[in-house]
Design an enzyme around this catalytic site. Structure first.
Site, PDB file in Angstrom:
ATOM      1  N   LYS A  22     -81.267  22.830 -35.782  1.00 42.60           N
ATOM      2  CA  LYS A  22     -80.131  23.519 -35.139  1.00 42.60           C
ATOM      3  C   LYS A  22     -80.330  23.593 -33.626  1.00 42.60           C
ATOM      4  O   LYS A  22     -79.431  23.239 -32.860  1.00 42.60           O
ATOM      5  CB  LYS A  22     -80.017  24.941 -35.713  1.00 42.60           C
ATOM      6  CG  LYS A  22     -79.308  25.959 -34.854  1.00 42.60           C
ATOM      7  CD  LYS A  22     -79.260  27.275 -35.580  1.00 42.60           C
ATOM      8  CE  LYS A  22     -79.317  28.565 -34.845  1.00 42.60           C
ATOM      9  NZ  LYS A  22     -79.811  28.725 -33.537  1.00 42.60           N
ATOM     10  N   ASN A  23     -81.507  24.033 -33.202  1.00 43.47           N
ATOM     11  CA  ASN A  23     -81.705  24.272 -31.768  1.00 43.47           C
ATOM     12  C   ASN A  23     -81.803  22.988 -30.951  1.00 43.47           C
ATOM     13  O   ASN A  23     -81.696  23.021 -29.724  1.00 43.47           O
ATOM     14  CB  ASN A  23     -82.942  25.151 -31.540  1.00 43.47           C
ATOM     15  CG  ASN A  23     -82.712  26.584 -31.983  1.00 43.47           C
ATOM     16  OD1 ASN A  23     -81.590  26.945 -32.352  1.00 43.47           O
ATOM     17  ND2 ASN A  23     -83.747  27.392 -31.976  1.00 43.47           N
ATOM     18  N   CYS A 118     -77.488  36.045 -32.133  1.00 43.81           N
ATOM     19  CA  CYS A 118     -78.115  37.067 -32.976  1.00 43.81           C
ATOM     20  C   CYS A 118     -78.456  38.312 -32.158  1.00 43.81           C
ATOM     21  O   CYS A 118     -78.850  38.217 -31.009  1.00 43.81           O
ATOM     22  CB  CYS A 118     -79.389  36.507 -33.584  1.00 43.81           C
ATOM     23  SG  CYS A 118     -79.085  35.691 -35.137  1.00 43.81           S
ATOM     24  N   ARG A 123     -81.118  39.909 -24.475  1.00 44.67           N
ATOM     25  CA  ARG A 123     -80.782  38.511 -24.182  1.00 44.67           C
ATOM     26  C   ARG A 123     -79.973  38.340 -22.896  1.00 44.67           C
ATOM     27  O   ARG A 123     -78.824  37.887 -22.921  1.00 44.67           O
ATOM     28  CB  ARG A 123     -80.080  37.863 -25.378  1.00 44.67           C
ATOM     29  CG  ARG A 123     -80.921  37.955 -26.623  1.00 44.67           C
ATOM     30  CD  ARG A 123     -80.433  37.092 -27.739  1.00 44.67           C
ATOM     31  NE  ARG A 123     -81.074  35.794 -27.729  1.00 44.67           N
ATOM     32  CZ  ARG A 123     -81.051  34.938 -28.729  1.00 44.67           C
ATOM     33  NH1 ARG A 123     -80.416  35.234 -29.823  1.00 44.67           N
ATOM     34  NH2 ARG A 123     -81.643  33.786 -28.668  1.00 44.67           N
ATOM     35  N   ASP A 307     -89.099  32.661 -33.976  1.00 40.71           N
ATOM     36  CA  ASP A 307     -88.138  32.434 -35.051  1.00 40.71           C
ATOM     37  C   ASP A 307     -88.795  32.416 -36.433  1.00 40.71           C
ATOM     38  O   ASP A 307     -88.090  32.416 -37.448  1.00 40.71           O
ATOM     39  CB  ASP A 307     -87.391  31.105 -34.831  1.00 40.71           C
ATOM     40  CG  ASP A 307     -86.340  31.224 -33.739  1.00 40.71           C
ATOM     41  OD1 ASP A 307     -86.035  32.356 -33.320  1.00 40.71           O
ATOM     42  OD2 ASP A 307     -85.823  30.180 -33.296  1.00 40.71           O
ATOM     43  N   ARG A 400     -75.596  30.378 -40.317  1.00 46.02           N
ATOM     44  CA  ARG A 400     -75.612  29.895 -38.922  1.00 46.02           C
ATOM     45  C   ARG A 400     -76.716  28.864 -38.711  1.00 46.02           C
ATOM     46  O   ARG A 400     -76.630  28.045 -37.795  1.00 46.02           O
ATOM     47  CB  ARG A 400     -75.846  31.076 -37.969  1.00 46.02           C
ATOM     48  CG  ARG A 400     -74.674  32.023 -37.841  1.00 46.02           C
ATOM     49  CD  ARG A 400     -74.831  32.926 -36.635  1.00 46.02           C
ATOM     50  NE  ARG A 400     -75.460  32.186 -35.582  1.00 46.02           N
ATOM     51  CZ  ARG A 400     -76.459  32.623 -34.818  1.00 46.02           C
ATOM     52  NH1 ARG A 400     -76.908  33.837 -34.964  1.00 46.02           N
ATOM     53  NH2 ARG A 400     -76.979  31.869 -33.882  1.00 46.02           N
TER      54      ARG A 400
HETATM   55  C1  UD1 Z   1     -83.844  29.906 -27.911  1.00 48.05           C
HETATM   56  C2  UD1 Z   1     -83.577  29.601 -29.367  1.00 48.05           C
HETATM   57  C3  UD1 Z   1     -84.017  30.769 -30.242  1.00 48.05           C
HETATM   58  C4  UD1 Z   1     -85.469  31.105 -29.961  1.00 48.05           C
HETATM   59  C5  UD1 Z   1     -85.706  31.321 -28.469  1.00 48.05           C
HETATM   60  C6  UD1 Z   1     -87.168  31.512 -28.127  1.00 48.05           C
HETATM   61  C7  UD1 Z   1     -81.653  28.175 -29.285  1.00 48.05           C
HETATM   62  C8  UD1 Z   1     -80.221  27.998 -29.592  1.00 48.05           C
HETATM   63  N1  UD1 Z   1     -82.163  29.374 -29.542  1.00 48.05           N
HETATM   64  O1  UD1 Z   1     -83.059  31.036 -27.563  1.00 48.05           O
HETATM   65  O2  UD1 Z   1     -83.860  30.390 -31.607  1.00 48.05           O
HETATM   66  O3  UD1 Z   1     -85.814  32.293 -30.651  1.00 48.05           O
HETATM   67  O4  UD1 Z   1     -85.232  30.185 -27.721  1.00 48.05           O
HETATM   68  O5  UD1 Z   1     -87.917  30.427 -28.576  1.00 48.05           O
HETATM   69  O6  UD1 Z   1     -82.322  27.254 -28.877  1.00 48.05           O
HETATM   70  N2  UD1 Z   1     -84.542  35.719 -20.898  1.00 48.05           N
HETATM   71  C9  UD1 Z   1     -84.291  36.456 -19.753  1.00 48.05           C
HETATM   72  N3  UD1 Z   1     -83.335  35.994 -18.899  1.00 48.05           N
HETATM   73  C10 UD1 Z   1     -82.647  34.831 -19.129  1.00 48.05           C
HETATM   74  C11 UD1 Z   1     -82.924  34.093 -20.298  1.00 48.05           C
HETATM   75  C12 UD1 Z   1     -83.884  34.556 -21.167  1.00 48.05           C
HETATM   76  O7  UD1 Z   1     -84.901  37.492 -19.511  1.00 48.05           O
HETATM   77  O8  UD1 Z   1     -81.803  34.469 -18.299  1.00 48.05           O
HETATM   78  C13 UD1 Z   1     -85.573  36.207 -21.831  1.00 48.05           C
HETATM   79  C14 UD1 Z   1     -85.041  36.537 -23.231  1.00 48.05           C
HETATM   80  O9  UD1 Z   1     -84.509  37.831 -23.281  1.00 48.05           O
HETATM   81  C15 UD1 Z   1     -86.300  36.381 -24.046  1.00 48.05           C
HETATM   82  C16 UD1 Z   1     -87.038  35.232 -23.362  1.00 48.05           C
HETATM   83  O10 UD1 Z   1     -86.497  35.158 -22.053  1.00 48.05           O
HETATM   84  O11 UD1 Z   1     -87.084  37.530 -23.939  1.00 48.05           O
HETATM   85  C17 UD1 Z   1     -86.880  33.890 -24.044  1.00 48.05           C
HETATM   86  O12 UD1 Z   1     -85.514  33.621 -24.266  1.00 48.05           O
HETATM   87  P1  UD1 Z   1     -84.935  32.134 -24.330  1.00 48.05           P
HETATM   88  O13 UD1 Z   1     -86.066  31.179 -24.492  1.00 48.05           O
HETATM   89  O14 UD1 Z   1     -84.007  31.942 -23.209  1.00 48.05           O
HETATM   90  O15 UD1 Z   1     -84.124  32.174 -25.682  1.00 48.05           O
HETATM   91  P2  UD1 Z   1     -82.806  31.399 -26.034  1.00 48.05           P
HETATM   92  O16 UD1 Z   1     -82.723  30.153 -25.244  1.00 48.05           O
HETATM   93  O17 UD1 Z   1     -81.668  32.335 -26.021  1.00 48.05           O
END
Ligand code: UD1
Length: 419
Positions: A22-23, A118, A123, A307, A400
């Protein structure tokens, strides 16, 4: 699918084919709009989030056709006009966010609602915004929507303050369309980021440092549509691995991407699993009762994936001692603790980032409710391990990310039905 009923205590046995990731699929589908012709993305999982992404691509003007083994996208109709994305697919799906980088790259202006996903933490998207600002993009908030625009998308030297899969992907997507070179320090090394880079490289992009935390993207190259096969989903494979450990089963996870699962395999081996890996997949023999791993701490790749934290937690409820689980990525990822406690698990939540699990000899099936994707799959796993009947409601979350978790577990001999 609203609910799943499980009659537990059957050791999983047999063979299951692991679906596409998915990711990896979601950002790659978003990336197809940066080309001006047809791409064919094979092995896309048939899951709700991919359907959501298809709807969004169609809204943008992309022609999308499901074929037997993949999805064909034709981006020739995506104009350079301002795109407005305010449908439910944006608010319900975090990965709609990767359309931000791709649309900035393609159209230079986009208005979109704040993306959902989720409920596993705050986030924020501050890193996405700050990095794109460095590349010449301006952001304004208008009635709850984000307007991003630029008339000078250019390369930049970007240092991401913490590892973010989504921010890394967004910067890459904008950078391949920007003028000049972009350097990304602190880039996420997750296999899904690697897959996106490989797809874009196949389309004609010039990306260096793939698989490391320092990427260089040479922007402005014309991109051509390509055929690409989505790799197997390491999270789905890990879910079934821990279900096998928790039920003391013997399974073959066909196509499991073993090389991307080192930290997961190490944990499963500590829990007493016997594991043989090969190019074609992973053979797992679960223990009679799982051993308790003293500490499981989630971390960015190549660490233990957040995850799979819930799946490991579910398996450790039957451990022979005590396990501390520390969640370092998201602050709200222990939403299943209360549900597992209803089933008889002995878990003390020490903080919103840490739980202590003392293994019990058995769980008792009962009605429980899924509140998010990975936690939902872990509750189904707990149901497979429990005595009697478990009814998991709220299972639309599971759709999902899992093509058909009931079919997969039934193929492994479990007694599972969905409504
Ligand atoms: C992606 C994955 C999700 C996985 C996560 C971490 C997808 C669709 N989803 O989510 O399944 O659990 O990576 O491996 O690929 N953060 C900030 N500011 C930002 C962006 C992120 O503070 O602008 C923080 C988040 O709150 C979190 C950390 O960074 O604590 C990691 O998040 P991130 O790697 O960005 O997760 P996603 O890309 O949303």
């Amino acid at each position: 699918m609203g609910t799943i009923e499980i009659l537990g205590r059957v050791p999983l046995q047999g063979n299951v084919v692991i679906q596409g990731s998915k990711n990896a699929a979601l950002p790659i589908l978003a990336a197809t709009i940066l080309t001006e012709d047809t791409s064919y993305i094979k092995n896309c999982p048939r899951i709700a989030d991919v359907c959501g992404m298809i709807r969004l691509l169609e809204e943008i003007g992309c022609r999308v056709r499901r074929r037997s083994d993949g999805i064909e996208t034709d981006s020739s109709g995506v104009g350079k006009k301002v795109i407005r994305l305010d449908s439910e697919a944006v608010t319900g799906m975090r990965s709609s966010l990767c359309l931000l980088g791709a649309l900035i790259g393609k159209c230079r202006e986009v208005v979109m609602e704040y993306p959902g996903g989720c409920v596993i933490g705050a986030r924020p998207i501050d890193m996405h915004i700050r990095a794109l600002e460095q590349m010449g993009v301006s952001f304004v908030l208008e009635n709850g929507c984000l307007r991003a625009s630029t008339d000078d998308l250019h390369g930049a030297q970007i240092s991401l303050p913490k590892v973010s899969v989504g921010a890394t992907e967004n910067v890459i997507l904008a950078a391949v369309a920007a003028e000049g070179e972009t350097l990304i320090r602190g880039a996420a090394r997750e296999p899904e980021v690697v897959a996106l880079c490989r797809f874009l490289s196949a389309c004609g992009a010039r990306i260096g440092g793939i698989g490391t935390d320092c990427l260089t993207v040479c922007g402005g190259k014309k991109l051509y549509g390509r055929e690409y096969t989505i790799p197997a989903d390491r999270i789905v494979a890990g879910t079934y691995l821990f279900a096998c450990i928790g039920t003391g089963g013997t399974v073959f996870l066909e196509k499991a991407p073993c090389r991307e699962m080192e930290a997961v395999i190490e944990t499963a081996v500590y829990m007493g699993g016997k594991i043989w890996t090969s190019e074609s997949g992973m053979y797992v023999q679960g223990p009679v009762r799982p051993f308790s791993v003293p500490l499981i701490r989630t971390a960015p790749y190549p660490g233990f994936p957040t995850d799979l934290q819930s799946a490991a937690l579910a398996a450790e409820t039957l451990g022979d001692g005590e396990t501390v689980i520390e969640e370092t990525i998201f602050e709200n990822r222990f939403r299943i603790v209360g549900e597992l406690q209803k089933m008889g698990a002995c878990i003390v939540q020490e903080s919103d980032r840490c739980v202590r699990v003392t293994g019990v000899p058995y769980l008792m099936g009962c009605p429980v409710t899924a509140a998010e994707l990975r936690g939902g799959a872990a509750l189904v796993t707990a149901g497979l391990m429990a005595r009697g009947k478990t009814k998991v409601s709220g299972c639309s979350y599971i759709e999902r990310g899992y093509e058909n978790i009931c079919r997969d577990f039934r193929d492994l001999g479990a007694r599972v039905v969905s409504e």
